[in-house]
Design an enzyme around this catalytic site. Sequence first.
Site, PDB file in Angstrom:
ATOM      1  N   ILE A 145      25.140 -50.320  43.048  1.00 41.95           N
ATOM      2  CA  ILE A 145      26.231 -50.230  42.083  1.00 41.95           C
ATOM      3  C   ILE A 145      27.004 -48.918  42.200  1.00 41.95           C
ATOM      4  O   ILE A 145      27.976 -48.707  41.476  1.00 41.95           O
ATOM      5  CB  ILE A 145      25.717 -50.414  40.639  1.00 41.95           C
ATOM      6  CG1 ILE A 145      24.618 -49.392  40.303  1.00 41.95           C
ATOM      7  CG2 ILE A 145      25.208 -51.829  40.439  1.00 41.95           C
ATOM      8  CD1 ILE A 145      24.127 -49.483  38.862  1.00 41.95           C
ATOM      9  N   GLY A 146      26.595 -48.045  43.104  1.00 40.36           N
ATOM     10  CA  GLY A 146      27.319 -46.795  43.298  1.00 40.36           C
ATOM     11  C   GLY A 146      26.700 -45.984  44.413  1.00 40.36           C
ATOM     12  O   GLY A 146      25.562 -46.217  44.804  1.00 40.36           O
ATOM     13  N   ARG A 147      27.468 -45.032  44.944  1.00 39.66           N
ATOM     14  CA  ARG A 147      26.938 -44.149  45.980  1.00 39.66           C
ATOM     15  C   ARG A 147      27.701 -42.846  46.005  1.00 39.66           C
ATOM     16  O   ARG A 147      28.850 -42.755  45.583  1.00 39.66           O
ATOM     17  CB  ARG A 147      26.955 -44.811  47.350  1.00 39.66           C
ATOM     18  CG  ARG A 147      28.309 -45.155  47.931  1.00 39.66           C
ATOM     19  CD  ARG A 147      28.190 -45.592  49.390  1.00 39.66           C
ATOM     20  NE  ARG A 147      27.179 -46.613  49.597  1.00 39.66           N
ATOM     21  CZ  ARG A 147      26.499 -46.755  50.742  1.00 39.66           C
ATOM     22  NH1 ARG A 147      26.715 -45.930  51.760  1.00 39.66           N
ATOM     23  NH2 ARG A 147      25.610 -47.713  50.883  1.00 39.66           N
ATOM     24  N   GLY A 148      27.025 -41.820  46.518  1.00 41.07           N
ATOM     25  CA  GLY A 148      27.632 -40.506  46.665  1.00 41.07           C
ATOM     26  C   GLY A 148      27.322 -39.958  48.049  1.00 41.07           C
ATOM     27  O   GLY A 148      26.906 -40.696  48.943  1.00 41.07           O
TER      28      GLY A 148
ATOM     29  N   GLY B 100      23.184 -39.754  47.921  1.00 35.05           N
ATOM     30  CA  GLY B 100      22.369 -40.801  47.321  1.00 35.05           C
ATOM     31  C   GLY B 100      23.111 -42.083  47.008  1.00 35.05           C
ATOM     32  O   GLY B 100      24.338 -42.168  47.107  1.00 35.05           O
TER      33      GLY B 100
ATOM     34  N   LYS C 133      18.289 -44.035  41.349  1.00 33.57           N
ATOM     35  CA  LYS C 133      18.937 -43.226  42.379  1.00 33.57           C
ATOM     36  C   LYS C 133      17.956 -42.989  43.520  1.00 33.57           C
ATOM     37  O   LYS C 133      16.825 -42.535  43.295  1.00 33.57           O
ATOM     38  CB  LYS C 133      19.412 -41.884  41.827  1.00 33.57           C
ATOM     39  CG  LYS C 133      20.178 -41.055  42.861  1.00 33.57           C
ATOM     40  CD  LYS C 133      20.837 -39.834  42.248  1.00 33.57           C
ATOM     41  CE  LYS C 133      21.674 -39.077  43.290  1.00 33.57           C
ATOM     42  NZ  LYS C 133      22.337 -37.885  42.713  1.00 33.57           N
TER      43      LYS C 133
ATOM     44  N   ASP D 159      28.869 -30.631  39.879  1.00 40.86           N
ATOM     45  CA  ASP D 159      29.739 -31.679  40.428  1.00 40.86           C
ATOM     46  C   ASP D 159      30.388 -32.473  39.295  1.00 40.86           C
ATOM     47  O   ASP D 159      30.416 -33.700  39.316  1.00 40.86           O
ATOM     48  CB  ASP D 159      28.943 -32.612  41.343  1.00 40.86           C
ATOM     49  CG  ASP D 159      29.854 -33.502  42.197  1.00 40.86           C
ATOM     50  OD1 ASP D 159      31.020 -33.109  42.413  1.00 40.86           O
ATOM     51  OD2 ASP D 159      29.398 -34.569  42.629  1.00 40.86           O
TER      52      ASP D 159
END
Length: 223
Positions: free
Chosen positions: A84-87, A90, A107, A209
């Site tokens: 559902i998300g990424r950076g 991670g 995460k 961040d």
Amino acid sequence: MRMNAMEEQAHFGCTAVALGLMDLGRYGEAMARLGAGEAETLRALLLDLGWIDEEQAAAVDRALVDGGPGGALSGERLEPIEEIGRGAFGRILRARDRRIGRTVAVKVLHPRYQRRPDVMARFLVEAQLAGRLTHPNIVPVFGLEAVPGMGIGYSMKEVAGHSLHELLSIVRQGKEDARDYPLPRLVGYLRQVCQAVAYAHAQGVIHRDIKPHNVLITGDGEI
């Protein structure tokens, strides 16, 4: 270090934490030193440093075999559903907690970083710091978990909503929905962000961040 070997070291350290033999801060430091080549295994390093003794190391070994206090890290609790998300470092996964039947966010590190003890060490410190923070505007952390096929991760409450970045885009572009976000409402969102940051700073934690992409707004207007 091979991926399987890295996972073995991570499981040993996480189980030692679960048994109360050391905290995540010390575990993170040990993983960094392992990455620097101070020892072949985390077990040997912890013994050399005197952070655990032979009896305690044996207790960790037994827990790993029996699924005792380290059972929460056995990889049997969480069932990954989707990303559902990424950076940069991670990924955030939606997963089902089989034990109590709830959906959580988890995460984990990108696969290319899971072989690096130095990155793993920073990740574990991040989990520890996030877990210390209890505030209405900060996502609560539930615990450190093993995610099948993805290594170690930390589980959190899954928050449904839109990012502040998406909302500001609507306002800047003058879309029809923009009328729902007058200036006083936006200032209210900023105030909630500031309250969360002030709380974290009071606990000795710096985010480093903070940006609209990392601020979620729920349907109830909670940051």
